[in-house]
Design a protein around this motif. Structure first.
Motif, PDB file in Angstrom:
ATOM      1  N   LYS A 180       0.830  -1.203   0.000  1.00  0.00           N
ATOM      2  CA  LYS A 180       0.000   0.000   0.000  1.00  0.00           C
ATOM      3  C   LYS A 180       0.869   1.259   0.000  1.00  0.00           C
ATOM      4  CE  LYS A 180      -4.104   1.766  -0.007  1.00  0.00           C
ATOM      5  NZ  LYS A 180      -5.006   1.535  -1.154  1.00  0.00           N
ATOM      6  N   GLU A 183       2.388   1.683  -3.424  1.00  0.00           N
ATOM      7  CA  GLU A 183       1.365   2.125  -4.368  1.00  0.00           C
ATOM      8  C   GLU A 183       1.116   3.620  -4.225  1.00  0.00           C
ATOM      9  OE1 GLU A 183      -3.285   1.151  -5.541  1.00  0.00           O
ATOM     10  OE2 GLU A 183      -2.169  -0.212  -4.232  1.00  0.00           O
ATOM     11  N   ASN A 184       1.005   4.100  -2.992  1.00  0.00           N
ATOM     12  CA  ASN A 184       0.784   5.527  -2.754  1.00  0.00           C
ATOM     13  C   ASN A 184       1.970   6.359  -3.222  1.00  0.00           C
ATOM     14  OD1 ASN A 184      -1.701   5.024  -1.599  1.00  0.00           O
ATOM     15  ND2 ASN A 184      -0.914   4.921   0.485  1.00  0.00           N
TER      16      ASN A 184
END
Length: 203
Positions: A180, A183-184
């Motif tokens: 995550k 991805e950010n």
């Protein structure tokens, strides 16, 4: 002082990816002794793996530029490890070629996305340092492959190749905790580049 772990996670991935390139060379003498291949036939496995890996890498890189594909990193390392893991269970040369091709493609899948993320997680004045940490992981992996192969072969024989899966599984588990965040970070990098392009057009 908190130290960002992202560069070190990517370096670990580089280790777990590139260890398979070293394993392939190290396992050749055992394949020759076990299946009675000649040296020319055995070394063709390295050529096949490298050629297919090199061929697909530009396409994977272009795909990575167009769309964020974090799965490429984890899947790539798992394929690289998985391909090498089955070499001890295949005596047919064509089957071995398929196995090392899968491993080579896996190695190729990891690098473009990982290199892009290394650039994203490194600060403006520490791009070289970030890439050095990333490269260090790959060099360590390539070095460990020889030792790891010899250890497993001496302990378990050709069936020990199944334990080549361990690096891929380790990285898959570690990376799952950071997917995550990566991805950010990648989305932010894309947005930043788009903003710069928009400002340049306005000027």
């Amino acid at each position: 002082m908190w130290i960002s772990p992202y560069k070190y996670v990517l370096s670990l991935g580089h280790l777990c990816s590139d260890i398979n390139q070293s394993i392939l060379s190290a396992v050749l003498p055992f394949l020759i002794a076990t299946y009675h291949y000649d040296y020319t036939t055995a070394t063709m496995l390295v050529t096949v793996s490298n050629v297919f890996g090199a061929f697909v890498q530009p396409f994977i890189g272009m795909l990575s530029d167009k769309k964020n594909k974090l799965l490429h990193m984890t899947l790539g390392v798992l394929l690289a490890s998985g391909g090498m893991a089955v070499t001890g269970f295949i005596s047919n040369f064509f089957g071995l070629c398929i196995a090392v091709i899968i491993s080579g493609i896996g190695v190729a899948m990891f690098h473009p996305q990982a290199a892009k993320l290394v650039n994203s997680v490194s600060s403006k004045n520490a791009k070289g340092k970030g890439m050095s940490i990333f490269s260090f992981g790959g060099k360590v992996g390539f070095t460990l492959g020889q030792v790891y192969t010899a250890f497993l072969m001496n302990l378990f024989g050709m069936k020990g190749t199944i334990l080549f899966l361990i690096p891929g599984i380790v990285f898959g588990i570690v990376c799952s905790f950071f997917n995550k965040d990566f991805e950010n970070l990648d989305v932010l990098e894309v947005e930043k580049k788009e903003k710069v392009k928009s400002e340049q057009k306005d000027d």
